[in-house]
Design a protein around this motif. Structure first.
Motif, PDB file in Angstrom:
ATOM      1  N   TYR A 102       0.934  -1.236  -0.014  1.00  0.00           N
ATOM      2  CA  TYR A 102      -0.164   0.117  -0.009  1.00  0.00           C
ATOM      3  C   TYR A 102       0.893   1.196   0.014  1.00  0.00           C
ATOM      4  CZ  TYR A 102      -3.718  -3.473   1.510  1.00  0.00           C
ATOM      5  OH  TYR A 102      -4.391  -4.645   1.662  1.00  0.00           O
ATOM      6  N   SER A 103       0.431   2.132  -0.783  1.00  0.00           N
ATOM      7  CA  SER A 103       1.225   3.458  -0.944  1.00  0.00           C
ATOM      8  C   SER A 103       0.795   4.428   0.172  1.00  0.00           C
ATOM      9  CB  SER A 103       0.773   4.388  -2.329  1.00  0.00           C
ATOM     10  OG  SER A 103      -0.288   4.550  -2.298  1.00  0.00           O
ATOM     11  N   ARG A 104      -0.196   4.248   0.687  1.00  0.00           N
ATOM     12  CA  ARG A 104      -0.688   5.336   1.973  1.00  0.00           C
ATOM     13  C   ARG A 104      -1.914   4.425   2.695  1.00  0.00           C
ATOM     14  NH1 ARG A 104      -3.519  10.634  -0.147  1.00  0.00           N
ATOM     15  NH2 ARG A 104      -4.628   9.127  -1.762  1.00  0.00           N
ATOM     16  N   PHE A 142      -2.483   8.895   4.417  1.00  0.00           N
ATOM     17  CA  PHE A 142      -0.808   9.404   4.675  1.00  0.00           C
ATOM     18  C   PHE A 142      -0.127   8.136   4.499  1.00  0.00           C
ATOM     19  CE2 PHE A 142      -2.650   7.187   8.712  1.00  0.00           C
ATOM     20  CZ  PHE A 142      -1.558   6.294   9.058  1.00  0.00           C
ATOM     21  N   ARG A 143       1.347   8.638   4.180  1.00  0.00           N
ATOM     22  CA  ARG A 143       2.165   7.799   3.965  1.00  0.00           C
ATOM     23  C   ARG A 143       3.113   7.432   5.267  1.00  0.00           C
ATOM     24  NH1 ARG A 143       6.190  10.234   2.210  1.00  0.00           N
ATOM     25  NH2 ARG A 143       5.499  12.499   2.047  1.00  0.00           N
ATOM     26  N   LEU A 144       3.406   6.228   5.448  1.00  0.00           N
ATOM     27  CA  LEU A 144       4.067   5.891   6.467  1.00  0.00           C
ATOM     28  C   LEU A 144       5.439   6.189   6.635  1.00  0.00           C
ATOM     29  CD1 LEU A 144       3.548   2.054   7.170  1.00  0.00           C
ATOM     30  CD2 LEU A 144       2.704   3.810   8.412  1.00  0.00           C
ATOM     31  N   ASN A 145       5.862   6.636   7.831  1.00  0.00           N
ATOM     32  CA  ASN A 145       7.168   6.852   8.290  1.00  0.00           C
ATOM     33  C   ASN A 145       8.092   5.730   7.726  1.00  0.00           C
ATOM     34  OD1 ASN A 145       7.924   9.453   9.527  1.00  0.00           O
ATOM     35  ND2 ASN A 145       6.676   9.048  11.250  1.00  0.00           N
ATOM     36  N   LEU A 178      -8.589   0.311   9.647  1.00  0.00           N
ATOM     37  CA  LEU A 178      -7.182   0.428   8.899  1.00  0.00           C
ATOM     38  C   LEU A 178      -7.415   0.112   7.562  1.00  0.00           C
ATOM     39  CD1 LEU A 178      -4.290   1.361   8.735  1.00  0.00           C
ATOM     40  CD2 LEU A 178      -3.552  -1.241   9.551  1.00  0.00           C
ATOM     41  N   CYS A 179      -7.517   0.993   6.538  1.00  0.00           N
ATOM     42  CA  CYS A 179      -7.635   0.941   5.165  1.00  0.00           C
ATOM     43  C   CYS A 179      -6.319   1.368   4.407  1.00  0.00           C
ATOM     44  CB  CYS A 179      -8.546   1.821   4.550  1.00  0.00           C
ATOM     45  SG  CYS A 179     -10.157   1.313   5.226  1.00  0.00           S
ATOM     46  N   GLY A 180      -6.135   0.743   3.516  1.00  0.00           N
ATOM     47  CA  GLY A 180      -4.986   0.765   2.570  1.00  0.00           C
ATOM     48  C   GLY A 180      -5.148   1.424   0.911  1.00  0.00           C
ATOM     49  N   GLU A 181      -4.265   2.260   0.387  1.00  0.00           N
ATOM     50  CA  GLU A 181      -4.520   2.566  -1.031  1.00  0.00           C
ATOM     51  C   GLU A 181      -3.451   1.405  -1.947  1.00  0.00           C
ATOM     52  OE1 GLU A 181      -4.226   6.448  -3.903  1.00  0.00           O
ATOM     53  OE2 GLU A 181      -3.125   6.366  -2.014  1.00  0.00           O
ATOM     54  N   ARG A 182      -4.254   0.907  -2.730  1.00  0.00           N
ATOM     55  CA  ARG A 182      -3.439  -0.208  -3.414  1.00  0.00           C
ATOM     56  C   ARG A 182      -2.723   0.594  -4.569  1.00  0.00           C
ATOM     57  NH1 ARG A 182      -8.128  -4.495  -4.774  1.00  0.00           N
ATOM     58  NH2 ARG A 182      -8.085  -3.195  -6.359  1.00  0.00           N
ATOM     59  N   GLU A 234      -8.961  -0.165   0.155  1.00  0.00           N
ATOM     60  CA  GLU A 234      -9.800  -1.425   0.540  1.00  0.00           C
ATOM     61  C   GLU A 234      -9.414  -1.550   2.232  1.00  0.00           C
ATOM     62  OE1 GLU A 234      -7.988  -4.619  -1.517  1.00  0.00           O
ATOM     63  OE2 GLU A 234      -6.074  -4.996  -0.511  1.00  0.00           O
ATOM     64  N   ARG A 235     -10.545  -1.994   2.659  1.00  0.00           N
ATOM     65  CA  ARG A 235     -10.220  -2.410   4.400  1.00  0.00           C
ATOM     66  C   ARG A 235      -9.179  -3.383   4.527  1.00  0.00           C
ATOM     67  NH1 ARG A 235     -15.537  -4.382   7.275  1.00  0.00           N
ATOM     68  NH2 ARG A 235     -15.233  -5.956   5.958  1.00  0.00           N
ATOM     69  N   ILE A 236      -8.360  -3.025   5.461  1.00  0.00           N
ATOM     70  CA  ILE A 236      -7.217  -4.277   5.914  1.00  0.00           C
ATOM     71  C   ILE A 236      -7.629  -4.843   6.954  1.00  0.00           C
ATOM     72  CG2 ILE A 236      -5.052  -4.525   6.519  1.00  0.00           C
ATOM     73  CD1 ILE A 236      -4.128  -1.961   5.098  1.00  0.00           C
TER      74      ILE A 236
END
Length: 223
Positions: free
Chosen positions: A3-5, A63-66, A204-208, A214-216
């Motif tokens: 995931y990018s975000r 947001f992007r992860l650290n 917690l959701c992620g951008e593919r 999508e929901r993680i």
């Protein structure tokens, strides 16, 4: 899945409201799959923008992860946060217009909803990577107020905390001359809305890679 975000959303449980949201937008965030969109003339056009996000209410914006953390660390922190938070309850949801788009918004005393959103923004912020100069410049194109600019620089998004208004988006921008038509159309297709409305889980959701969310994992609020 990479995931990018990431984002923390309220994603309705598997009920008639969630099913409606998936069919209205044509994307089911719960399963990460396309949904058969309702056969309503012009619906695809007004839902193209929110479609990739799925039917949800934002609590902590994408947001992007650290670099020094991982998805697993974020997931564990979200689970721990949910264990400390009590569910939020208000009178119900109703259809509203926010500017030129349609959404479902809570009514009555919404302070408990604000409480959950604030905790998600603040407590999980250590996982957010700092904004780049390009991201900051892009956000500032929205003609922000002084307070919104302060929030943008501190939290990575201008519409949080005191500028936050919880909503479940149903459309992108709708032309002024079509607002009445779409208001009637949405009302015809809406299921019975919850009364009261309970925000009793966070997701917690992620951008593919394809740009869709999508929901993680979902975490029940048990504090």
């Amino acid at each position: 899945m990479s995931y990018s975000r990431f984002a923390i959303y309220f994603v309705p449980a598997d009920d008639t409201l969630a099913d409606f949201g998936a069919a209205w937008l044509g994307w089911d965030i719960r399963t990460g799959r396309e949904a058969a969109q309702l056969n309503v003339n012009g619906l695809h056009d007004i839902t193209m923008t929110p479609m990739k996000y799925g039917f949800h209410g934002t609590l902590k914006p994408p947001f992007r992860l650290n670099d020094d953390t991982t998805e697993q660390h974020l997931s564990e922190a979200a689970e721990q946060l949910a264990s400390r938070l009590a569910p939020a309850v208000c009178e119900g949801l109703s259809l509203a217009t926010l500017g030129h788009f349609f959404a479902l918004t809570p009514y009555g005393d919404v302070s408990q909803v604000q409480r959950v959103a604030r905790a998600c923004v603040v407590d999980l912020d250590p996982f957010r990577a700092p904004m780049t100069k390009a991201e900051l410049a892009r956000r500032r194109q929205a003609n922000l107020s002084e307070q919104q600019d302060v929030l943008l620089r501190k939290w990575g998004y201008p519409y949080v905390l005191e500028e936050f208004r919880f909503h479940l988006t149903l459309s992108g921008r709708v032309p002024s001359e079509e607002m009445d038509h779409w208001s009637r159309t949405v009302q015809r297709h809406l299921p019975a809305l919850p009364q009261p409305f309970r925000l009793d889980q966070i997701a917690l959701c992620g951008e593919r890679e394809d740009g869709r969310f999508e929901r993680i994992h979902s975490y029940h609020l048990t504090g």
